[in-house]
Design a protein around this motif. Structure first.
Motif, short mmCIF file in Angstrom:
data_model
loop_
_atom_site.label_atom_id
_atom_site.label_comp_id
_atom_site.label_asym_id
_atom_site.label_seq_id
_atom_site.Cartn_x
_atom_site.Cartn_y
_atom_site.Cartn_z
N ASP A 1 13.66 1.87 4.71
CA ASP A 1 12.12 2.09 5.17
C ASP A 1 11.58 0.95 5.71
O ASP A 1 10.48 0.85 6.29
CB ASP A 1 11.34 2.84 4.23
N LYS A 2 12.07 -0.16 5.48
CA LYS A 2 11.43 -1.56 5.61
C LYS A 2 10.26 -1.74 4.94
O LYS A 2 9.35 -2.34 5.28
CB LYS A 2 11.27 -1.65 7.18
N PHE B 1 11.34 -2.12 -2.17
CA PHE B 1 12.38 -3.06 -2.46
C PHE B 1 12.20 -3.69 -3.85
O PHE B 1 13.03 -3.70 -4.88
CB PHE B 1 12.75 -4.23 -1.14
N PHE B 2 10.94 -4.51 -3.88
CA PHE B 2 10.93 -5.28 -5.14
C PHE B 2 10.64 -4.54 -6.46
O PHE B 2 10.85 -4.97 -7.40
CB PHE B 2 9.44 -5.99 -4.94
N ILE B 3 9.87 -3.23 -6.33
CA ILE B 3 9.80 -2.41 -7.49
C ILE B 3 11.32 -2.12 -7.71
O ILE B 3 11.80 -2.21 -8.93
CB ILE B 3 9.16 -1.06 -7.05
N PHE C 1 14.08 -7.50 7.70
CA PHE C 1 12.78 -7.48 7.56
C PHE C 1 12.20 -8.22 6.16
O PHE C 1 11.31 -8.72 6.05
CB PHE C 1 12.30 -5.79 7.42
N LEU C 2 13.33 -8.67 5.46
CA LEU C 2 12.98 -9.55 4.40
C LEU C 2 12.94 -11.14 4.89
O LEU C 2 14.00 -11.25 5.37
CB LEU C 2 13.92 -9.29 3.16
#
Length: 342
Positions: A158-159, A164-166, A197-198
């Motif tokens: 989902d970008k 991502f961090f969770i 995206f990161l």
């Protein structure tokens, strides 16, 4: 049509989980330790002594994963729910939550109902995704790791940096194997560079988070009592296969064991689905992440070796089962076979 499929999917999921709950084995504490849940000794002890620190010898690699067992121990004391039963309740809830995430992922890609139902069957009737954790609930950190890895995959697809961090945080507190998430996103960053995206800052932040969580776990191990050293346990995990004296026959059997988990998935790939070439380019980042992540997860118990991993290679390699299933959902279509519904 999608709304109808979602309703049918959840009904089907409830039926599957009800079937599993009524037909599953339910081991007591001692049985769960005998039948594949030996790590649970450490986790149960952490929960039992929370909010204090365990005062009996623990394996460092288990004590480093203290957070979730520690929180469960506190919840048990506050609610007066038996620790072992609380583990089992939470395991069932985690299995349901993982299924919900999988269903949301499936519906995002507008898969037909048959693909959805087959995916639910493949996941839930795999004993190393559901039945094992219900029978031997003390190995709850495995489910938290699977949950975190799926959330990270969703974040990448989902970008969505927050997701991502969770996912990374949950996985890192659950198992040190979360390093595979960092390696996978670093590889994508090298391949895609500015198109990923990161950002570089995000990648560095991910590494800092992982190291910080690792040292939090390390502090717990140093505060408590260890039954071995960090160096010896990590050496066995990363170099076991190079120093052990297993026979060729033992290695062959060792490498065949994961088929007890992945066998139905392989049959599904060969006979029931076909590759969708357009999806590779459209979902490049997620595909590369899943490929590298799954490869590293499967490789870890292999390099630990026959004597270190043993039959645990089935459970440990199965951490990649849900990501691989997600890969199939994204990149494959159901074959038009007349008798497939039967």
């Amino acid at each position: 049509m999608i709304n109808k499929n979602i309703k049918i999917s959840y009904l089907f999921l409830i039926l599957i989980l009800t079937f599993i709950l009524f037909t599953n084995s339910y081991f007591d504490y001692n049985q769960s330790l005998v039948f594949g849940g030996g790590d649970g000794i450490s986790y149960y002890e952490i929960s039992l002594k929370a909010p204090n620190i365990s005062d009996i010898p623990l394996k460092p690699i288990h004590a480093e994963r203290f957070l979730f067992p520690y929180i469960i121990g506190i919840i048990s004391k506050v609610t007066t729910i038996d620790i072992f039963e609380l583990y089992r309740i939470l395991n069932i809830l985690l299995i349901f939550l993982i299924n919900v995430l999988l269903l949301n992922f499936i519906n995002k890609y507008n898969k037909d109902l048959l693909f959805i139902l087959l995916s639910l069957l493949l996941f839930n009737l795999n004993p190393y995704q559901t039945r094992f954790y219900i029978a031997s609930p003390l190995i709850i950190t495995d489910l938290f790791f699977i949950l975190g890895s799926i959330i990270s995959i969703i974040g990448i697809d989902d970008k969505n940096k927050k997701n991502f961090f969770i996912g990374l945080i949950i996985s890192s507190f659950a198992r040190q194997s979360s390093i595979a998430i960092l390696i996978a996103v670093f590889a994508i960053k090298v391949i895609k560079k500015e198109k990923f995206f990161l950002s570089t800052y995000n990648i560095i932040s991910s590494l800092v988070i992982f190291i910080l969580i690792y040292f939090i776990g390390l502090i717990y191990t140093k505060t408590g009592v260890q039954d071995t050293t960090h160096s010896s346990i990590y050496f066995s995990h990363f170099f076991g296969i190079f120093v052990e004296d297993a026979t060729f026959k033992e290695y062959i059997i060792f490498l065949i064991w994961p088929l007890l988990s992945f066998g139905p998935l392989i049959i599904f790939i060969i006979f029931f689905i076909k590759f969708n070439y357009d999806s590779i380019k459209n979902n490049f980042n997620t595909n590369i992440f899943i490929f590298i992540f799954s490869l590293l997860i499967i490789a870890q118990p292999i390099i630990s070796g026959f004597f270190m991993s043993g039959k645990n290679i089935i459970r440990l390699s199965s951490f990649s089962y849900a990501p691989i299933l997600i890969f199939l959902i994204m990149n494959f279509k159901i074959k038009k076979i007349r008798n497939i519904k039967i």
